[in-house]
Every structure is written in C-alpha cells, then in structure tokens.
Write a protein that holds these residues in place. Structure first.
Motif, mmCIF file in Angstrom:
data_model
loop_
_atom_site.group_PDB
_atom_site.id
_atom_site.type_symbol
_atom_site.label_atom_id
_atom_site.label_comp_id
_atom_site.label_asym_id
_atom_site.label_seq_id
_atom_site.Cartn_x
_atom_site.Cartn_y
_atom_site.Cartn_z
ATOM 1 N N ASP A 23 -41.494 21.333 -2.071
ATOM 2 C CA ASP A 23 -42.199 22.442 -1.429
ATOM 3 C C ASP A 23 -42.272 22.292 0.086
ATOM 4 O O ASP A 23 -42.495 23.266 0.798
ATOM 5 C CB ASP A 23 -43.604 22.611 -2.011
ATOM 6 C CG ASP A 23 -44.504 21.422 -1.751
ATOM 7 O OD1 ASP A 23 -44.011 20.282 -1.856
ATOM 8 O OD2 ASP A 23 -45.684 21.640 -1.446
ATOM 9 N N LEU A 24 -42.048 21.083 0.614
ATOM 10 C CA LEU A 24 -42.084 20.837 2.055
ATOM 11 C C LEU A 24 -40.705 20.799 2.694
ATOM 12 O O LEU A 24 -40.590 20.699 3.913
ATOM 13 C CB LEU A 24 -42.805 19.513 2.340
ATOM 14 C CG LEU A 24 -44.251 19.426 1.856
ATOM 15 C CD1 LEU A 24 -44.798 18.035 2.107
ATOM 16 C CD2 LEU A 24 -45.100 20.490 2.518
ATOM 17 N N LEU A 25 -39.653 20.881 1.894
ATOM 18 C CA LEU A 25 -38.283 20.838 2.407
ATOM 19 C C LEU A 25 -38.003 22.063 3.268
ATOM 20 O O LEU A 25 -38.299 23.188 2.850
ATOM 21 C CB LEU A 25 -37.298 20.779 1.229
ATOM 22 C CG LEU A 25 -35.837 20.551 1.560
ATOM 23 C CD1 LEU A 25 -35.633 19.123 2.071
ATOM 24 C CD2 LEU A 25 -34.980 20.776 0.322
ATOM 25 N N PRO A 26 -37.449 21.888 4.469
ATOM 26 C CA PRO A 26 -37.132 23.048 5.311
ATOM 27 C C PRO A 26 -36.090 23.952 4.654
ATOM 28 O O PRO A 26 -35.204 23.488 3.931
ATOM 29 C CB PRO A 26 -36.559 22.418 6.581
ATOM 30 C CG PRO A 26 -37.080 21.020 6.597
ATOM 31 C CD PRO A 26 -37.189 20.619 5.157
ATOM 32 N N VAL A 27 -36.202 25.239 4.921
ATOM 33 C CA VAL A 27 -35.260 26.223 4.371
ATOM 34 C C VAL A 27 -33.850 25.887 4.839
ATOM 35 O O VAL A 27 -33.610 25.617 6.017
ATOM 36 C CB VAL A 27 -35.649 27.653 4.808
ATOM 37 C CG1 VAL A 27 -34.581 28.651 4.388
ATOM 38 C CG2 VAL A 27 -37.000 28.035 4.236
ATOM 39 N N LEU A 82 -46.703 35.244 1.418
ATOM 40 C CA LEU A 82 -48.149 35.226 1.324
ATOM 41 C C LEU A 82 -48.713 33.907 1.854
ATOM 42 O O LEU A 82 -47.973 32.981 2.172
ATOM 43 C CB LEU A 82 -48.588 35.453 -0.123
ATOM 44 C CG LEU A 82 -48.191 36.807 -0.715
ATOM 45 C CD1 LEU A 82 -48.603 36.889 -2.167
ATOM 46 C CD2 LEU A 82 -48.822 37.939 0.071
ATOM 47 N N ILE A 83 -49.995 33.814 1.917
ATOM 48 C CA ILE A 83 -50.686 32.641 2.457
ATOM 49 C C ILE A 83 -50.227 31.350 1.785
ATOM 50 O O ILE A 83 -50.013 30.333 2.432
ATOM 51 C CB ILE A 83 -52.208 32.800 2.299
ATOM 52 C CG1 ILE A 83 -52.699 33.995 3.106
ATOM 53 C CG2 ILE A 83 -52.939 31.536 2.717
ATOM 54 C CD1 ILE A 83 -54.117 34.406 2.802
ATOM 55 N N TRP A 84 -50.057 31.378 0.481
ATOM 56 C CA TRP A 84 -49.699 30.170 -0.273
ATOM 57 C C TRP A 84 -48.211 29.868 -0.222
ATOM 58 O O TRP A 84 -47.772 28.866 -0.750
ATOM 59 C CB TRP A 84 -50.161 30.315 -1.721
ATOM 60 C CG TRP A 84 -51.614 30.567 -1.803
ATOM 61 C CD1 TRP A 84 -52.613 29.644 -1.730
ATOM 62 C CD2 TRP A 84 -52.256 31.835 -1.938
ATOM 63 N NE1 TRP A 84 -53.825 30.259 -1.820
ATOM 64 C CE2 TRP A 84 -53.646 31.606 -1.950
ATOM 65 C CE3 TRP A 84 -51.799 33.138 -2.043
ATOM 66 C CZ2 TRP A 84 -54.568 32.625 -2.067
ATOM 67 C CZ3 TRP A 84 -52.713 34.160 -2.164
ATOM 68 C CH2 TRP A 84 -54.087 33.898 -2.176
ATOM 69 N N ARG A 85 -47.412 30.738 0.395
ATOM 70 C CA ARG A 85 -45.951 30.547 0.493
ATOM 71 C C ARG A 85 -45.335 30.380 -0.899
ATOM 72 O O ARG A 85 -44.513 29.511 -1.140
ATOM 73 C CB ARG A 85 -45.612 29.354 1.382
ATOM 74 C CG ARG A 85 -46.299 29.334 2.732
ATOM 75 C CD ARG A 85 -45.834 30.397 3.654
ATOM 76 N NE ARG A 85 -44.523 30.060 4.165
ATOM 77 C CZ ARG A 85 -43.768 30.918 4.811
ATOM 78 N NH1 ARG A 85 -44.179 32.129 5.020
ATOM 79 N NH2 ARG A 85 -42.587 30.580 5.251
ATOM 80 N N ASP A 86 -45.795 31.217 -1.815
ATOM 81 C CA ASP A 86 -45.390 31.146 -3.207
ATOM 82 C C ASP A 86 -44.680 32.437 -3.577
ATOM 83 O O ASP A 86 -45.131 33.507 -3.147
ATOM 84 C CB ASP A 86 -46.650 30.965 -4.062
ATOM 85 C CG ASP A 86 -46.431 30.193 -5.347
ATOM 86 O OD1 ASP A 86 -45.371 29.577 -5.480
ATOM 87 O OD2 ASP A 86 -47.330 30.214 -6.186
ATOM 88 N N PRO A 87 -43.609 32.475 -4.318
ATOM 89 C CA PRO A 87 -42.863 31.362 -4.898
ATOM 90 C C PRO A 87 -41.867 30.779 -3.900
ATOM 91 O O PRO A 87 -41.685 31.297 -2.798
ATOM 92 C CB PRO A 87 -42.133 32.013 -6.060
ATOM 93 C CG PRO A 87 -41.874 33.401 -5.603
ATOM 94 C CD PRO A 87 -43.074 33.767 -4.753
ATOM 95 N N VAL A 88 -41.171 29.734 -4.349
ATOM 96 C CA VAL A 88 -40.130 29.089 -3.564
ATOM 97 C C VAL A 88 -38.815 29.352 -4.276
ATOM 98 O O VAL A 88 -38.680 29.060 -5.462
ATOM 99 C CB VAL A 88 -40.383 27.564 -3.459
ATOM 100 C CG1 VAL A 88 -39.278 26.892 -2.676
ATOM 101 C CG2 VAL A 88 -41.741 27.287 -2.834
ATOM 102 N N ALA A 125 -36.434 30.943 -8.768
ATOM 103 C CA ALA A 125 -37.753 31.024 -8.146
ATOM 104 C C ALA A 125 -38.712 30.143 -8.940
ATOM 105 O O ALA A 125 -38.840 30.289 -10.148
ATOM 106 C CB ALA A 125 -38.248 32.460 -8.118
ATOM 107 N N VAL A 126 -39.353 29.212 -8.247
ATOM 108 C CA VAL A 126 -40.331 28.334 -8.886
ATOM 109 C C VAL A 126 -41.654 28.430 -8.140
ATOM 110 O O VAL A 126 -41.685 28.738 -6.948
ATOM 111 C CB VAL A 126 -39.857 26.862 -8.929
ATOM 112 C CG1 VAL A 126 -38.609 26.706 -9.750
ATOM 113 C CG2 VAL A 126 -39.647 26.302 -7.543
#
Length: 79
Positions: free
Chosen positions: A4-8, A49-55, A65-66
């Motif tokens: 979840d912290l990996l850069p795009v 969104l605020i939670w940066r969900d989904p990835v 999408a997870v």
C-alpha cells in the motif's frame, strides 16, 4: 515496505504476506489471482478518497483492485 506504500509505477516483488491478517476467503481469492510470495507487482493507481482505497495492482498482464488493508498485509521489495 508494504504494497500500500509502494509508489505508483514502481515494480516490486512480494516477499511475505500476513495471511492471518486477512479473512480466509479473501486470502484464498488473492492467492487465486496470483498475489502471493514471489509475484512481481506494481501499483497502477490509487483511489482518490481520503483512505486512498482501492489500490489497483498490476500482476503479470492483469490489473486487480484490492482494498488497502489487503495491500498493507503484503511486504514487498523494490526491483
């Protein structure tokens, strides 16, 4: 670092997954999609969104999408 912290756009390999942090049915589905130890992945997109969900995670030739909590359970190393 966790997925979840990996850069795009940066490539990585999954080195460990905390399967106990996931619901068994969800863990089984992630394994069926190829999201397990040794898989090469990259983050294609994050939610706005605020939670940066989904990835959105690219595994091989598919994009999956997870939820962010699932991505946080996956330890990765940059390639």
């Amino acid at each position: 670092m966790t997925l979840d912290l990996l850069p795009v756009g940066q490539g990585a390999r999954i080195v460990a997954v905390d399967w106990t942090a996931l619901v068994p049915e969800e863990a089984q589905r992630l394994r069926a999609l190829g999201l397990e130890e040794g898989a090469r992945v990259s983050v294609a997109h994050r939610g706005i969104l605020i939670w940066r969900d989904p990835v959105a995670v690219t595994v091989g030739r598919m994009t999956v999408a997870v939820r962010r909590v699932h991505a946080a359970a996956m330890e990765v190393e940059s390639l």
